[in-house]
Design an enzyme around this catalytic site. Sequence first.
Site, PDB file in Angstrom:
ATOM      1  N   ILE A  12      19.846 -52.038   5.593  1.00 37.86           N
ATOM      2  CA  ILE A  12      18.774 -52.389   5.990  1.00 37.86           C
ATOM      3  C   ILE A  12      17.609 -53.707   6.170  1.00 37.86           C
ATOM      4  O   ILE A  12      18.192 -53.943   7.282  1.00 37.86           O
ATOM      5  CB  ILE A  12      17.350 -51.469   5.114  1.00 37.86           C
ATOM      6  N   SER A  34      25.328 -57.751  -4.694  1.00 38.52           N
ATOM      7  CA  SER A  34      25.736 -56.383  -5.431  1.00 38.52           C
ATOM      8  C   SER A  34      25.749 -54.854  -5.164  1.00 38.52           C
ATOM      9  O   SER A  34      26.703 -54.089  -6.191  1.00 38.52           O
ATOM     10  CB  SER A  34      24.845 -55.635  -6.938  1.00 38.52           C
ATOM     11  N   SER A 124       9.397 -46.566  -0.828  1.00 38.02           N
ATOM     12  CA  SER A 124       9.702 -45.637  -0.480  1.00 38.02           C
ATOM     13  C   SER A 124       9.025 -44.853  -0.718  1.00 38.02           C
ATOM     14  O   SER A 124       7.556 -44.440  -1.517  1.00 38.02           O
ATOM     15  CB  SER A 124      10.993 -45.848  -1.132  1.00 38.02           C
ATOM     16  N   TYR A 148      14.335 -44.722 -10.737  1.00 36.73           N
ATOM     17  CA  TYR A 148      14.504 -45.815  -9.723  1.00 36.73           C
ATOM     18  C   TYR A 148      12.746 -45.705  -9.184  1.00 36.73           C
ATOM     19  O   TYR A 148      12.385 -46.963  -8.628  1.00 36.73           O
ATOM     20  CB  TYR A 148      15.286 -44.921  -8.742  1.00 36.73           C
ATOM     21  N   LYS A 152       9.780 -48.300  -7.690  1.00 32.00           N
ATOM     22  CA  LYS A 152       9.443 -48.570  -7.164  1.00 32.00           C
ATOM     23  C   LYS A 152       7.968 -48.731  -6.438  1.00 32.00           C
ATOM     24  O   LYS A 152       6.392 -49.770  -6.054  1.00 32.00           O
ATOM     25  CB  LYS A 152       9.772 -48.343  -5.285  1.00 32.00           C
TER      26      LYS A 152
HETATM   27  C1  UD1 Z   1      17.204 -39.913  -1.821  1.00 31.29           C
HETATM   28  C2  UD1 Z   1      16.361 -40.191  -3.106  1.00 31.29           C
HETATM   29  C3  UD1 Z   1      15.048 -41.078  -2.343  1.00 31.29           C
HETATM   30  C4  UD1 Z   1      15.362 -42.618  -2.163  1.00 31.29           C
HETATM   31  C5  UD1 Z   1      16.089 -41.708  -1.097  1.00 31.29           C
HETATM   32  C6  UD1 Z   1      17.380 -43.170  -0.445  1.00 31.29           C
HETATM   33  C7  UD1 Z   1      16.627 -37.809  -4.552  1.00 31.29           C
HETATM   34  C8  UD1 Z   1      16.204 -36.725  -4.889  1.00 31.29           C
HETATM   35  N1  UD1 Z   1      15.968 -38.827  -3.943  1.00 31.29           N
HETATM   36  O1  UD1 Z   1      15.756 -39.747  -0.363  1.00 31.29           O
HETATM   37  O2  UD1 Z   1      14.840 -40.862  -3.980  1.00 31.29           O
HETATM   38  O3  UD1 Z   1      14.233 -43.222  -1.643  1.00 31.29           O
HETATM   39  O4  UD1 Z   1      17.491 -41.221  -1.023  1.00 31.29           O
HETATM   40  O5  UD1 Z   1      17.727 -43.027   0.534  1.00 31.29           O
HETATM   41  O6  UD1 Z   1      17.971 -38.320  -4.704  1.00 31.29           O
HETATM   42  N2  UD1 Z   1      21.630 -33.267   1.188  1.00 31.29           N
HETATM   43  C9  UD1 Z   1      22.719 -32.708   0.928  1.00 31.29           C
HETATM   44  N3  UD1 Z   1      24.034 -32.912   0.944  1.00 31.29           N
HETATM   45  C10 UD1 Z   1      24.147 -33.770   0.641  1.00 31.29           C
HETATM   46  C11 UD1 Z   1      23.499 -34.735   0.679  1.00 31.29           C
HETATM   47  C12 UD1 Z   1      22.142 -34.563   0.202  1.00 31.29           C
HETATM   48  O7  UD1 Z   1      22.655 -30.887   1.849  1.00 31.29           O
HETATM   49  O8  UD1 Z   1      25.164 -33.922   0.181  1.00 31.29           O
HETATM   50  C13 UD1 Z   1      20.594 -32.360   1.626  1.00 31.29           C
HETATM   51  C14 UD1 Z   1      19.245 -32.718   0.218  1.00 31.29           C
HETATM   52  O9  UD1 Z   1      18.956 -32.062  -0.685  1.00 31.29           O
HETATM   53  C15 UD1 Z   1      17.628 -33.477   1.199  1.00 31.29           C
HETATM   54  C16 UD1 Z   1      18.168 -34.286   2.852  1.00 31.29           C
HETATM   55  O10 UD1 Z   1      20.022 -33.766   2.432  1.00 31.29           O
HETATM   56  O11 UD1 Z   1      17.583 -32.313   1.814  1.00 31.29           O
HETATM   57  C17 UD1 Z   1      18.432 -35.661   2.401  1.00 31.29           C
HETATM   58  O12 UD1 Z   1      19.114 -35.849   0.873  1.00 31.29           O
HETATM   59  P1  UD1 Z   1      19.180 -37.877   1.078  1.00 31.29           P
HETATM   60  O13 UD1 Z   1      19.869 -38.745   1.640  1.00 31.29           O
HETATM   61  O14 UD1 Z   1      19.794 -38.139  -0.520  1.00 31.29           O
HETATM   62  O15 UD1 Z   1      18.043 -38.171   0.552  1.00 31.29           O
HETATM   63  P2  UD1 Z   1      16.991 -37.828  -0.177  1.00 31.29           P
HETATM   64  O16 UD1 Z   1      17.711 -36.739  -1.154  1.00 31.29           O
HETATM   65  O17 UD1 Z   1      15.384 -37.345   1.221  1.00 31.29           O
END
Ligand code: UD1
Length: 331
Positions: A12, A34, A124, A148, A152
């Site tokens: 970002i 890092s 966040s 984490y 925040k």
């Molecule tokens: C995550 C963090 C959030 C953080 C943000 C930073 C968690 C629970 N939340 O948000 O605290 O601020 O990243 O960028 O980790 N998904 C899949 N397969 C994958 C990866 C993700 O199905 O391999 C789905 C997840 O279940 C979710 C969506 O994609 O529904 C978005 O996931 P992700 O990109 O990890 O973001 P958040 O979980 O919303």
Amino acid sequence: MKILLTGGAGYIGSHIAVELCNQGYEVIIGDNFSNSKPEVLNKINTIVGKEIEFHEIDFTNKEATFELFEKSNIDAVIHLAGLKAVGESCIMPIEYYRNNIVSTLNIAEAMKKYDVRNLVFSSSATVYGVPKELPLKEGMPTSCTNPYGWTKLMNEQILTDISKANPSFSVVLLRYFNPIGAHESGLIGEDPNGIPNNLMPYITRVAKGVLPELNIFGNDYPTKDGTGVRDYIHVVDLAKGHVDAIKFVETHAGIEIFNLGTGVGYSVLDIVKTFSKVNNIEIPYQIVGRRDGDVAECYADPSKAKEELGWIATKSLEDMCRDSWNFAKNN
Ligand code: UD1
């Protein structure tokens, strides 16, 4: 105006550096690499056509932080430096609290000493915890489910208290939703180390053939297609929101919170389908169990940022998917 951008070599931060330069701000990047690479600095310089001042610094080091303020004539700070992996924070809470809290305290203390009054802090949407009501508005209750997220929320509280005690301070807390996409040049973007936790970097690695298939975490959520819904925002839109926040802190005192999201929720399957369509690449996937700590739906009400910052997200999901791939395929 000279802006110190902590964590400016990151995903970002690098996009914010570009947008600040585009709008005529002088930028100083402070980063300890890092979770970023020194090459990013050359890429930022190529995009903006000049060399940005850089300092390799760890903001948990108070002496080094004060020294940078002493010699740099800083007018405002955008503080992004921090650790940001949810899963890792549950395994290494001490490191997360030390890194993310101490750096904020050092920066705030240096700002006070060197009379720097303007601060934009990278928060966040994770601070909303499990949403009871959607869309999420800035005044809604906050809570967290992992260290984490707590760092925040604690930083938000620390900066709120500091701004109360120092009425000339001007602070903006920006709550990011899900940043994806990359700069249109394809030079800078998201390139996490190891196996990505977040959806878009995982998809681009499947598209490159580095990972065999995407695991979709659950298709039994109460959403339109059963997969999780998030408010994905193009990182360039997000970066522009920081420039607007800098303009805001220059002319206001006190503390304000703004959501930076589009206000539109897309499901995991929406992302997979749109990515496949705009880039003409199949993304093999399988449905697996839900991921611990995930919520069904999360999206912003971004109207406060529109009314008070004059900011609005302009890029579409197609732009986000195209630009993410444009960066990933070349890097
Ligand atoms: C995550 C963090 C959030 C953080 C943000 C930073 C968690 C629970 N939340 O948000 O605290 O601020 O990243 O960028 O980790 N998904 C899949 N397969 C994958 C990866 C993700 O199905 O391999 C789905 C997840 O279940 C979710 C969506 O994609 O529904 C978005 O996931 P992700 O990109 O990890 O973001 P958040 O979980 O919303």
